[in-house]
Design a protein around this motif. Structure first.
Motif, PDB file in Angstrom:
ATOM      1  N   VAL A 167       2.043   1.412   1.049  1.00 11.59           N
ATOM      2  CA  VAL A 167       2.826   0.227   1.427  1.00 11.59           C
ATOM      3  C   VAL A 167       4.231   0.444   0.870  1.00 11.59           C
ATOM      4  O   VAL A 167       4.384   0.900  -0.277  1.00 11.59           O
ATOM      5  CB  VAL A 167       2.188  -1.063   0.854  1.00 11.59           C
ATOM      6  CG1 VAL A 167       3.103  -2.258   1.036  1.00 11.59           C
ATOM      7  CG2 VAL A 167       0.827  -1.319   1.508  1.00 11.59           C
ATOM      8  N   ILE A 183      -0.731  -6.815   1.387  1.00  6.17           N
ATOM      9  CA  ILE A 183      -0.696  -6.020   2.630  1.00  6.17           C
ATOM     10  C   ILE A 183      -1.703  -4.870   2.559  1.00  6.17           C
ATOM     11  O   ILE A 183      -2.446  -4.624   3.511  1.00  6.17           O
ATOM     12  CB  ILE A 183       0.731  -5.496   2.889  1.00  6.17           C
ATOM     13  CG1 ILE A 183       1.659  -6.687   3.128  1.00  6.17           C
ATOM     14  CG2 ILE A 183       0.753  -4.534   4.079  1.00  6.17           C
ATOM     15  CD1 ILE A 183       3.138  -6.344   3.116  1.00  6.17           C
ATOM     16  N   GLY A 184      -1.752  -4.202   1.411  1.00  6.19           N
ATOM     17  CA  GLY A 184      -2.730  -3.123   1.244  1.00  6.19           C
ATOM     18  C   GLY A 184      -4.149  -3.636   1.455  1.00  6.19           C
ATOM     19  O   GLY A 184      -4.962  -2.998   2.131  1.00  6.19           O
ATOM     20  N   LEU A 231     -10.987   8.209  -3.053  1.00  4.59           N
ATOM     21  CA  LEU A 231     -10.576   8.721  -4.357  1.00  4.59           C
ATOM     22  C   LEU A 231      -9.310   7.956  -4.701  1.00  4.59           C
ATOM     23  O   LEU A 231      -8.291   8.119  -4.036  1.00  4.59           O
ATOM     24  CB  LEU A 231     -10.292  10.233  -4.262  1.00  4.59           C
ATOM     25  CG  LEU A 231      -9.654  10.887  -5.481  1.00  4.59           C
ATOM     26  CD1 LEU A 231     -10.526  10.740  -6.708  1.00  4.59           C
ATOM     27  CD2 LEU A 231      -9.381  12.365  -5.205  1.00  4.59           C
ATOM     28  N   GLY A 232      -9.404   7.052  -5.683  1.00  2.87           N
ATOM     29  CA  GLY A 232      -8.222   6.233  -5.930  1.00  2.87           C
ATOM     30  C   GLY A 232      -8.330   5.379  -7.174  1.00  2.87           C
ATOM     31  O   GLY A 232      -9.196   5.601  -8.022  1.00  2.87           O
ATOM     32  N   HIS A 233      -7.442   4.386  -7.226  1.00  2.00           N
ATOM     33  CA  HIS A 233      -7.328   3.542  -8.418  1.00  2.00           C
ATOM     34  C   HIS A 233      -8.625   2.792  -8.696  1.00  2.00           C
ATOM     35  O   HIS A 233      -9.108   2.039  -7.861  1.00  2.00           O
ATOM     36  CB  HIS A 233      -6.198   2.537  -8.243  1.00  2.00           C
ATOM     37  CG  HIS A 233      -4.917   3.155  -7.776  1.00  2.00           C
ATOM     38  ND1 HIS A 233      -4.383   4.270  -8.381  1.00  2.00           N
ATOM     39  CD2 HIS A 233      -4.073   2.849  -6.770  1.00  2.00           C
ATOM     40  CE1 HIS A 233      -3.263   4.598  -7.770  1.00  2.00           C
ATOM     41  NE2 HIS A 233      -3.053   3.751  -6.777  1.00  2.00           N
ATOM     42  N   ASP A 281      -9.297   0.234 -10.474  1.00  2.00           N
ATOM     43  CA  ASP A 281      -9.256  -1.228 -10.555  1.00  2.00           C
ATOM     44  C   ASP A 281      -8.901  -1.877  -9.227  1.00  2.00           C
ATOM     45  O   ASP A 281      -8.926  -3.097  -9.106  1.00  2.00           O
ATOM     46  CB  ASP A 281      -8.223  -1.674 -11.607  1.00  2.00           C
ATOM     47  CG  ASP A 281      -8.577  -1.158 -12.982  1.00  2.00           C
ATOM     48  OD1 ASP A 281      -9.781  -1.087 -13.290  1.00  2.00           O
ATOM     49  OD2 ASP A 281      -7.646  -0.807 -13.741  1.00  2.00           O
TER      50      ASP A 281
HETATM   51  C1  LIG Z   1      -1.908   1.134  -3.559  1.00  2.88           C
HETATM   52  C2  LIG Z   1      -1.057   0.343  -2.553  1.00  2.88           C
HETATM   53  C3  LIG Z   1      -1.262   0.888  -1.147  1.00  2.88           C
HETATM   54  C4  LIG Z   1      -1.504  -1.124  -2.601  1.00  2.88           C
HETATM   55  O1  LIG Z   1      -0.772  -1.841  -1.626  1.00  2.88           O
HETATM   56  P1  LIG Z   1      -0.372  -3.369  -1.882  1.00  2.88           P
HETATM   57  O2  LIG Z   1       0.083  -3.946  -0.605  1.00  2.88           O
HETATM   58  O3  LIG Z   1       0.568  -3.431  -3.043  1.00  2.88           O
HETATM   59  O4  LIG Z   1      -1.791  -3.957  -2.306  1.00  2.88           O
HETATM   60  P2  LIG Z   1      -2.237  -5.446  -2.496  1.00  2.88           P
HETATM   61  O5  LIG Z   1      -1.028  -6.353  -2.509  1.00  2.88           O
HETATM   62  O6  LIG Z   1      -3.337  -5.719  -1.570  1.00  2.88           O
HETATM   63  O7  LIG Z   1      -2.881  -5.379  -3.943  1.00  2.88           O
HETATM   64  C5  LIG Z   1      -2.044  -5.221  -5.035  1.00  2.88           C
HETATM   65  C6  LIG Z   1      -2.945  -4.970  -6.217  1.00  2.88           C
HETATM   66  O8  LIG Z   1      -3.084  -3.567  -6.393  1.00  2.88           O
HETATM   67  C7  LIG Z   1      -2.894  -3.276  -7.733  1.00  2.88           C
HETATM   68  N1  LIG Z   1      -2.406  -1.907  -7.888  1.00  2.88           N
HETATM   69  C8  LIG Z   1      -1.355  -1.320  -7.283  1.00  2.88           C
HETATM   70  N2  LIG Z   1      -1.212  -0.063  -7.754  1.00  2.88           N
HETATM   71  C9  LIG Z   1      -2.215   0.126  -8.629  1.00  2.88           C
HETATM   72  C10 LIG Z   1      -2.598   1.205  -9.467  1.00  2.88           C
HETATM   73  N3  LIG Z   1      -1.897   2.336  -9.498  1.00  2.88           N
HETATM   74  N4  LIG Z   1      -3.707   1.051 -10.226  1.00  2.88           N
HETATM   75  C11 LIG Z   1      -4.406  -0.106 -10.227  1.00  2.88           C
HETATM   76  N5  LIG Z   1      -4.077  -1.161  -9.484  1.00  2.88           N
HETATM   77  C12 LIG Z   1      -2.985  -1.043  -8.698  1.00  2.88           C
HETATM   78  C13 LIG Z   1      -1.876  -4.309  -8.195  1.00  2.88           C
HETATM   79  O9  LIG Z   1      -1.921  -4.454  -9.572  1.00  2.88           O
HETATM   80  C14 LIG Z   1      -2.391  -5.564  -7.479  1.00  2.88           C
HETATM   81  O10 LIG Z   1      -3.455  -6.146  -8.208  1.00  2.88           O
HETATM   82  P3  LIG Z   1      -3.781  -7.720  -8.108  1.00  2.88           P
HETATM   83  O11 LIG Z   1      -4.254  -7.964  -6.701  1.00  2.88           O
HETATM   84  O12 LIG Z   1      -4.880  -7.913  -9.109  1.00  2.88           O
HETATM   85  O13 LIG Z   1      -2.528  -8.426  -8.428  1.00  2.88           O
HETATM   86  C15 LIG Z   1       0.441   0.397  -2.927  1.00  2.88           C
HETATM   87  O14 LIG Z   1       0.594  -0.030  -4.259  1.00  2.88           O
HETATM   88  C16 LIG Z   1       1.048   1.780  -2.766  1.00  2.88           C
HETATM   89  O15 LIG Z   1       1.530   2.156  -1.687  1.00  2.88           O
HETATM   90  N6  LIG Z   1       1.064   2.544  -3.875  1.00  2.88           N
HETATM   91  C17 LIG Z   1       1.633   3.888  -3.872  1.00  2.88           C
HETATM   92  C18 LIG Z   1       0.787   4.856  -3.087  1.00  2.88           C
HETATM   93  C19 LIG Z   1      -0.661   4.898  -3.582  1.00  2.88           C
HETATM   94  O16 LIG Z   1      -0.911   4.987  -4.780  1.00  2.88           O
HETATM   95  N7  LIG Z   1      -1.591   4.829  -2.617  1.00  2.88           N
HETATM   96  C20 LIG Z   1      -3.005   4.801  -2.915  1.00  2.88           C
HETATM   97  C21 LIG Z   1      -3.543   6.158  -3.094  1.00  2.88           C
HETATM   98  S1  LIG Z   1      -5.205   6.059  -3.660  1.00  2.88           S
END
Ligand SMILES: CC(C)(COP(=O)(O)OP(=O)(O)OC[C@H]1O[C@@H](n2cnc3c(N)ncnc32)[C@H](O)[C@@H]1OP(=O)(O)O)[C@@H](O)C(=O)NCCC(=O)NCCS
Length: 173
Positions: free
Chosen positions: A84, A93-94, A116-118, A120
């Motif tokens: 995102v 959005i994610g 394979l990812g975060h 939490d």
């Molecule tokens: C991961 C990602 C796609 C999530 O998209 P998003 O639209 O922000 O997701 P949401 O708004 O649905 O959810 C946000 C939640 O994700 C959590 N989050 C984001 N990055 C995180 C991380 N590295 N570790 C743990 N949690 C994470 C936030 O803390 C938030 O938690 P909450 O709902 O308890 O407040 C986005 O942060 C991103 O593009 N990150 C960089 C690329 C990436 O890491 N992709 C995933 C590869 S596995």
């Protein structure tokens, strides 16, 4: 927020690469997606984009993989990658992309997905440690980061083994 989640089309390709480049801060994931599009299995992939007022802000890809245990092979889908745009993160959005993708996967007859990812993040959508089913990654990764979800009841009953990703994934750093 007027969020629309829809299938990608060819005219989205440039922006999908841009979203991945920005979100990951590197080009590897965008290049992976471009390489996977050349794989004949791409027709069975699920590639969704998130759009707000005609602007693409997010992308998710589910690509076919196999869970292999000697001669027993089960089809599944790997969620990878998802991204995102930084300015649009933490607004749900994610989550919308994941939910829509899992629904589509189920509609397409898949019984499971893996990621394979975060550790939490993905459990919020029902993913659990793949170790629970004795499903292993082909790479050395922390156990808590390798997760699976059943898309139908007992979707992973009697399924165990090592996940086989297409070779394109080997190049992602
Ligand atoms: C991961 C990602 C796609 C999530 O998209 P998003 O639209 O922000 O997701 P949401 O708004 O649905 O959810 C946000 C939640 O994700 C959590 N989050 C984001 N990055 C995180 C991380 N590295 N570790 C743990 N949690 C994470 C936030 O803390 C938030 O938690 P909450 O709902 O308890 O407040 C986005 O942060 C991103 O593009 N990150 C960089 C690329 C990436 O890491 N992709 C995933 C590869 S596995």
């Amino acid at each position: 927020m007027n969020l629309v989640v829809r299938f990608e089309s060819e005219r989205d390709y440039y922006q999908i690469k841009h979203i991945n480049d920005m979100a990951f801060g590197q080009e590897n994931e965008g290049i992976l997606i471009e390489n996977l599009r050349k794989n004949q299995q791409y027709v069975n992939a699920i590639s969704l984009v998130a759009e707000i007022n005609d602007k693409l802000v997010g992308h998710i890809l589910f690509f076919p993989v196999q869970i292999a245990n000697n001669e027993k092979i089960h089809q599944s889908l790997a969620l990878a990658p998802m991204a995102v745009l930084p300015a649009y993160q933490n607004q749900g959005i994610g989550g919308e992309l994941i939910r829509a993708g899992l629904e589509e996967a189920k509609d397409n007859g898949y019984k499971s997905a893996i990621v394979l990812g975060h550790k939490d993040y993905y459990p919020k959508f029902g993913f659990k440690m793949a170790k629970n089913w004795n499903i292993r990654a082909p790479y050395t990764v922390p156990l808590e980061n390798f997760m699976a979800i059943e898309l139908v009841e007992k979707g992973l009953n009697y399924v165990s083994g090592t996940v086989r990703y297409p070779a394109e994934f080997n190049d992602v750093g």
